[in-house]
Scaffold this motif. Structure first.
Motif, mmCIF file in Angstrom:
data_model
loop_
_atom_site.group_PDB
_atom_site.id
_atom_site.type_symbol
_atom_site.label_atom_id
_atom_site.label_comp_id
_atom_site.label_asym_id
_atom_site.label_seq_id
_atom_site.Cartn_x
_atom_site.Cartn_y
_atom_site.Cartn_z
ATOM 1 N N UNK A 65 0.826 -1.208 0.000
ATOM 2 C CA UNK A 65 0.000 0.000 0.000
ATOM 3 C C UNK A 65 0.861 1.259 0.000
ATOM 4 N N UNK A 66 1.934 1.252 0.769
ATOM 5 C CA UNK A 66 2.845 2.408 0.784
ATOM 6 C C UNK A 66 3.394 2.671 -0.611
ATOM 7 N N UNK A 67 3.848 1.605 -1.271
ATOM 8 C CA UNK A 67 4.403 1.757 -2.613
ATOM 9 C C UNK A 67 3.348 2.256 -3.593
ATOM 10 N N UNK A 68 2.119 1.763 -3.461
ATOM 11 C CA UNK A 68 1.048 2.178 -4.370
ATOM 12 C C UNK A 68 0.691 3.649 -4.182
ATOM 13 N N UNK A 69 0.605 4.084 -2.922
ATOM 14 C CA UNK A 69 0.278 5.489 -2.657
ATOM 15 C C UNK A 69 1.373 6.404 -3.190
ATOM 16 N N UNK A 70 2.620 6.058 -2.927
ATOM 17 C CA UNK A 70 3.732 6.863 -3.439
ATOM 18 C C UNK A 70 3.701 6.935 -4.967
ATOM 19 N N UNK A 71 3.433 5.794 -5.621
ATOM 20 C CA UNK A 71 3.413 5.762 -7.083
ATOM 21 C C UNK A 71 2.273 6.606 -7.639
ATOM 22 N N UNK A 72 1.095 6.545 -7.019
ATOM 23 C CA UNK A 72 -0.035 7.344 -7.487
ATOM 24 C C UNK A 72 0.246 8.838 -7.307
ATOM 25 N N UNK A 73 0.849 9.202 -6.179
ATOM 26 C CA UNK A 73 1.183 10.613 -5.942
ATOM 27 C C UNK A 73 2.225 11.107 -6.945
ATOM 28 N N UNK A 74 3.209 10.269 -7.241
ATOM 29 C CA UNK A 74 4.199 10.671 -8.244
ATOM 30 C C UNK A 74 3.547 10.833 -9.614
ATOM 31 N N UNK A 75 2.637 9.924 -9.958
ATOM 32 C CA UNK A 75 1.947 10.021 -11.249
ATOM 33 C C UNK A 75 1.130 11.304 -11.340
ATOM 34 N N UNK A 76 0.628 11.761 -10.199
ATOM 35 C CA UNK A 76 -0.146 13.002 -10.176
ATOM 36 C C UNK A 76 0.747 14.244 -10.103
ATOM 37 N N UNK A 77 2.055 14.027 -10.029
ATOM 38 C CA UNK A 77 2.985 15.149 -9.957
ATOM 39 C C UNK A 77 3.045 15.813 -8.608
ATOM 40 N N UNK A 78 2.723 15.074 -7.545
ATOM 41 C CA UNK A 78 2.718 15.647 -6.204
ATOM 42 C C UNK A 78 4.032 15.348 -5.493
ATOM 43 N N UNK A 79 4.741 16.390 -5.088
ATOM 44 C CA UNK A 79 5.930 16.181 -4.270
ATOM 45 C C UNK A 79 5.501 16.095 -2.804
ATOM 46 N N UNK A 80 6.440 15.886 -1.920
ATOM 47 C CA UNK A 80 6.098 15.701 -0.510
ATOM 48 C C UNK A 80 5.403 16.926 0.067
ATOM 49 N N UNK A 81 5.817 18.118 -0.361
ATOM 50 C CA UNK A 81 5.200 19.329 0.164
ATOM 51 C C UNK A 81 3.739 19.429 -0.257
ATOM 52 N N UNK A 82 3.442 19.015 -1.479
ATOM 53 C CA UNK A 82 2.064 19.105 -1.984
ATOM 54 C C UNK A 82 1.142 18.053 -1.378
ATOM 55 N N UNK A 83 1.713 17.040 -0.743
ATOM 56 C CA UNK A 83 0.893 16.019 -0.088
ATOM 57 C C UNK A 83 0.451 16.460 1.304
ATOM 58 N N UNK A 84 1.076 17.498 1.833
ATOM 59 C CA UNK A 84 0.758 17.959 3.178
ATOM 60 C C UNK A 84 -0.716 18.354 3.285
#
Length: 367
Positions: A65-84
């Motif tokens: 699940x961690x890997x999937x969430x990270x991959x989906x966020x990267x696909x959406x162009x979200x960096x760590x700051x934008x996930x806050x």
């Protein structure tokens, strides 16, 4: 004039026995080759059925699940700051598991993936993930939030496998045959998926959405703890609700990725629901169930199938309904058989149903 807010899929990722990544899911359902094989993850010697669609060399569910969430966020162009501040809606099994309790798991995943907003857990069986998507879309279109991450996961494990086997729900012939004559039941499959849903304001980031969740509907029929209402009343109301929310007629639906698990009663009830909700259009709209190749991922089904439906619609090719033997008079639908079907449709339904009479419909659009 203020532009209406919509919920757009901007990042998607999925894992199943078809492969890793969203593209692998699309390629797998279009190939139409079922991914079922002997279960090597645990002992099935005492079971009537010994096959499922499992991922080789799979990690623990929290890690997947961690890997999937990270991959989906990267696909959406979200960096760590934008996930806050981003909320996480998580669909997982609610019973005893080897890992952390669902609420604890949600908090751990949010921390690991940099999602510092609200978390919510969905454990409503086979409509868990689709219910989470509906809630996410509702929050976005109301203007409550700008973005939400929805994640879902189920990995075939001995307890649920034993329950379905003891209940004689699993197909003894090792094949899932939705809507077909001679269907014998369902087969389980691994599924882990994550998606990022965002408001239309995402255009300011220059992201090209995968699809838009334009409508959703939920309804219960409370007919029986395990059996569907034979006339499909609850699922028909869910479909009607999704169409009304989108402001679209039945004729706008160009494809249905059905819940169809390959069981006699549920497939017939779903066919009745589609005829009830779509009227004469049910004779024409292409229908298939991708569970025929990737299996039933229980709590993760709704999200895995949403990803597949959106990608197939965007690609312009509809998945084949594998396992087909012959028409069944109880399922008078336009089932996609033999090979994938080209389409120029812009809207599709993906349906899910669960024990207890829970039903969901998600309507997605592209273009």
């Amino acid at each position: 004039m203020v532009e209406a807010r919509v919920a757009q899929l901007t990042g998607v990722h999925a894992v199943s026995a078809l492969g890793r990544g969203a593209d692998a899911q699309l390629a797998g359902v279009l190939a139409g080759v079922p991914a079922f094989g002997p279960v090597g993850r645990f002992d099935t010697a005492a079971r009537r059925v010994t096959v499922a669609a499992t991922v080789p060399e799979v990690a623990t569910l929290p890690d997947e699940l961690t890997a999937a969430i990270d991959a989906a966020c990267r696909a959406a162009g979200l960096d760590r700051a934008q996930r806050t501040g981003c909320a996480l809606l998580l669909a997982v099994h609610g019973g005893p598991t080897p890992g952390p309790a669902p609420a604890v798991l949600a908090g751990q995943l949010a921390a690991r993936c940099g999602l510092s907003g609200h978390t919510r857990v969905y454990t409503s069986a086979c409509v868990s993930a689709s219910t989470a998507v509906a809630d996410a879309a509702a929050r976005i279109t109301r203007g409550d939030v700008e973005r939400v991450v929805v994640a879902a996961g189920y990995l075939v494990e001995p307890d649920q496998f034993a329950l379905f086997d003891a209940g004689r729900a699993l197909a003894v012939d090792g094949a899932v045959r939705p809507f077909s004559a001679g269907r014998r039941g369902l087969l389980l499959g691994d599924g882990v998926a994550a998606v990022v849903l965002e408001s239309s304001a995402v255009r300011r980031r220059g992201v090209d959405p995968v699809a838009t969740v334009v409508g959703w509907g939920r309804a219960g029929d409370a007919f029986h703890p395990c059996q569907p209402e034979p006339g499909g009343s609850g699922l028909a109301r869910a479909v009607g609700g999704a169409l009304r929310r989108a402001g679209l007629p039945p004729q706008s639906v160009g494809y249905v990725n059905a819940n169809a698990t390959g069981t006699a009663q549920s497939d017939a009830a779903e066919a009745a629901a589609l005829r009830r909700a779509l009227g004469g259009h049910a004779d024409r709209v292409p229908v298939s169930s991708t569970k025929s190749v990737h299996g039933h991922a229980l709590e993760a089904s709704g999200l895995l199938e949403l990803v597949i439906t959106a990608l197939a619609l965007r690609h312009g090719e509809l998945p084949v309904n594998a396992g087909w033997l012959a028409p069944d008079e109880s399922c008078p639908l336009n089932v996609v058989t033999n090979c994938p079907q080209k389409t120029e449709a812009t809207h599709a339904l993906t349906l899910n149903a669960a024990f207890g009479g829970a039903n969901t419909a998600l309507l997605v659009g592209v273009g």
